[in-house]
Design an enzyme around this catalytic site. Structure first.
Site, PDB file in Angstrom:
ATOM      1  N   GLU A  83       0.820  -1.207   0.000  1.00 35.25           N
ATOM      2  CA  GLU A  83       0.000   0.000   0.000  1.00 35.25           C
ATOM      3  C   GLU A  83       0.858   1.263   0.000  1.00 35.25           C
ATOM      4  O   GLU A  83       0.543   2.248  -0.682  1.00 35.25           O
ATOM      5  CB  GLU A  83      -0.929   0.006   1.221  1.00 35.25           C
ATOM      6  CG  GLU A  83      -1.906  -1.159   1.270  1.00 35.25           C
ATOM      7  CD  GLU A  83      -1.380  -2.355   2.039  1.00 35.25           C
ATOM      8  OE1 GLU A  83      -2.187  -3.057   2.667  1.00 35.25           O
ATOM      9  OE2 GLU A  83      -0.149  -2.596   2.012  1.00 35.25           O
ATOM     10  N   ALA A 118      12.902 -36.654  -8.569  1.00 33.86           N
ATOM     11  CA  ALA A 118      13.001 -37.010  -9.982  1.00 33.86           C
ATOM     12  C   ALA A 118      13.108 -38.523 -10.082  1.00 33.86           C
ATOM     13  O   ALA A 118      13.788 -39.171  -9.274  1.00 33.86           O
ATOM     14  CB  ALA A 118      14.213 -36.339 -10.620  1.00 33.86           C
ATOM     15  N   THR A 150      21.463 -38.656   0.958  1.00 31.26           N
ATOM     16  CA  THR A 150      21.432 -37.729  -0.171  1.00 31.26           C
ATOM     17  C   THR A 150      22.566 -36.724  -0.076  1.00 31.26           C
ATOM     18  O   THR A 150      23.253 -36.427  -1.061  1.00 31.26           O
ATOM     19  CB  THR A 150      20.083 -37.004  -0.236  1.00 31.26           C
ATOM     20  OG1 THR A 150      19.042 -37.957  -0.422  1.00 31.26           O
ATOM     21  CG2 THR A 150      20.051 -36.005  -1.381  1.00 31.26           C
ATOM     22  N   LEU A 173      22.482 -27.369  -2.866  1.00 31.11           N
ATOM     23  CA  LEU A 173      21.152 -26.944  -2.413  1.00 31.11           C
ATOM     24  C   LEU A 173      20.969 -25.427  -2.438  1.00 31.11           C
ATOM     25  O   LEU A 173      20.272 -24.858  -1.608  1.00 31.11           O
ATOM     26  CB  LEU A 173      20.845 -27.490  -1.010  1.00 31.11           C
ATOM     27  CG  LEU A 173      20.805 -29.015  -0.881  1.00 31.11           C
ATOM     28  CD1 LEU A 173      20.420 -29.413   0.539  1.00 31.11           C
ATOM     29  CD2 LEU A 173      19.859 -29.642  -1.888  1.00 31.11           C
ATOM     30  N   ARG A 215      21.751 -21.525  -7.580  1.00 31.45           N
ATOM     31  CA  ARG A 215      22.803 -20.891  -8.378  1.00 31.45           C
ATOM     32  C   ARG A 215      22.417 -20.768  -9.857  1.00 31.45           C
ATOM     33  O   ARG A 215      22.995 -19.952 -10.576  1.00 31.45           O
ATOM     34  CB  ARG A 215      24.113 -21.672  -8.243  1.00 31.45           C
ATOM     35  CG  ARG A 215      24.056 -23.097  -8.766  1.00 31.45           C
ATOM     36  CD  ARG A 215      25.279 -23.904  -8.376  1.00 31.45           C
ATOM     37  NE  ARG A 215      25.193 -25.274  -8.899  1.00 31.45           N
ATOM     38  CZ  ARG A 215      24.479 -26.233  -8.324  1.00 31.45           C
ATOM     39  NH1 ARG A 215      23.788 -25.985  -7.231  1.00 31.45           N
ATOM     40  NH2 ARG A 215      24.453 -27.453  -8.855  1.00 31.45           N
ATOM     41  N   GLY A 262      16.287 -38.008   0.807  1.00 27.97           N
ATOM     42  CA  GLY A 262      16.067 -39.096  -0.129  1.00 27.97           C
ATOM     43  C   GLY A 262      14.725 -39.782   0.052  1.00 27.97           C
ATOM     44  O   GLY A 262      13.796 -39.266   0.681  1.00 27.97           O
ATOM     45  N   SER A 321       8.600 -40.672   4.721  1.00 26.62           N
ATOM     46  CA  SER A 321       8.169 -40.410   6.098  1.00 26.62           C
ATOM     47  C   SER A 321       7.186 -39.246   6.151  1.00 26.62           C
ATOM     48  O   SER A 321       6.225 -39.267   6.931  1.00 26.62           O
ATOM     49  CB  SER A 321       9.379 -40.143   6.994  1.00 26.62           C
ATOM     50  OG  SER A 321      10.052 -38.955   6.609  1.00 26.62           O
TER      51      SER A 321
END
Length: 356
Positions: free
Chosen positions: A51, A157, A199, A207, A210, A296, A302
């Site tokens: 605003e 994936a 993993t 992670l 980039r 992973g 889970s």
């Protein structure tokens, strides 16, 4: 016309994605006689709200029209002092006679108080214009405050026969380079990204986003026995990292998008309690509003088994098949939202039907 102007508010609000959390994304328009005379959005956490930016964008020639204009805003204006003064006070001060609001703000400091204050000041208020779209825009914000946990997106994936890794130590590259860029865009839109021990060790992911622009997410890694070597990319200084483990605790009260040198933070969890719940509780206390869970398979499963997920994004390389491999997680209680193709990859977007 109200709906058309609200569509523009939503478009503007999305420009703040990845930069305004833990605040919500908000867009605003000022309209006089079917002409847009000002527009703005919340650009940066701690900076002026939508605003304010909208009103400040009005030209000198049009400034005298404020007291005859309608303000469109995707979210109920705030009425409390936070990083900035209340937007309701500014609206009343500028004598804007009508405000059209997309959806109300369930945050306890607002939660109808902004609408009430405007109406008491004589401002005409119309609510619920494209309400579902405006609510969906800030689903992370609303989930965080309503359910006291981050918004959770699962991502993996897989090959066309549903394998996510080979049975060797060699990393299996599944998605193509264009999809990889999209994944980095996803990271830039979330507060944090989470992986498990295997993993982090086997894939050694950075992670970060980039391949895209914007802030890197906070990196979350499960390392119950603190066995991951410090040489892994997840421990470099390009982004903040939190290690969930059962031995060590070293946390500050607030680590969301810190600036300067990054230090590794440690959060101690109990081995005999739900890891998922402990991670979510920790993130809630640290004001981390969303998690992109990237693996992973055991960690992803889970979240699925405990029903604690909101979206899933599954990338399938339709041209890749391996004979022996690690099976992908099995999604349950889902509703498919949409599908898109990026060359060899198909991306299926799901929502948790139990959370709807």
């Amino acid at each position: 016309m109200d709906a058309q102007y609200m569509v523009r508010c939503i478009e503007l609000a999305k420009s703040g994605a990845g930069n305004v959390a833990p605040n919500p994304m908000v867009g605003a328009l000022l309209v006089y006689d079917n002409r847009i005379i000002g527009e703005g959005y919340h650009q940066q956490y701690g900076g002026p709200h939508a605003e304010v930016n909208c009103i400040n964008s009005v030209s000198d020639e049009d400034y005298d029209l404020l007291n005859s204009s309608t303000l469109y805003v995707s979210l109920e204006p705030c009425t409390h002092f936070g990083k900035t003064p209340p937007c309701t006070d500014l609206i009343i001060e500028k004598k804007i006679p009508k405000v059209v609001i997309g959806c109300s703000d369930s945050f306890k400091e607002v939660d109808g108080k902004g609408i009430e204050k405007l109406e008491k000041a004589g401002v005409e208020v119309l609510t619920g214009v494209l309400e579902n779209a405006c609510t969906d825009l800030n689903k992370r914000f609303f989930t965080f405050h309503a359910q006291h946990r981050p918004y959770i997106i699962l991502k993996w994936a897989q090959t066309n026969n549903a394998k996510i890794a080979s049975m060797t130590t060699e990393r299996l590259l599944i998605s193509n380079e264009y999809t990889n860029r999209l994944v980095h865009k996803w990271r830039s839109e979330e507060a944090s990204v989470l992986v498990g021990t295997n993993t982090a060790f086997l894939d050694d992911p950075g992670l970060t986003n980039r391949l895209w622009y914007g802030n890197n997410p906070v990196r979350l890694v499960v390392d119950m026995n603190l066995r991951l070597p410090s040489s892994l990319k997840i421990f470099n200084e390009t982004a903040q990292t939190i290690v969930f483990n059962q031995y060590k605790h070293a946390m500050d009260d607030f680590i969301f998008f810190p600036r300067g040198k990054y230090e590794i933070k440690y959060y101690q969890v109990a081995a005999d309690a739900s890891l998922v719940h402990q991670v979510l509780n920790a993130c809630y206390r640290q004001n981390i509003q969303s998690i992109l869970v990237e693996g992973g398979a055991t960690l992803l499963q889970s979240f699925i088994d405990e029903g604690l997920w909101d979206e899933a994004r599954i990338i399938t390389n339709e041209t890749l098949k391996i004979n022996r491999g690690l099976p992908a997680p099995e999604l349950t209680d889902f509703k498919i939202m949409r599908t898109e193709k990026i060359f060899s990859d198909r991306i299926d977007y799901y929502s948790n039907s139990a959370q709807l």
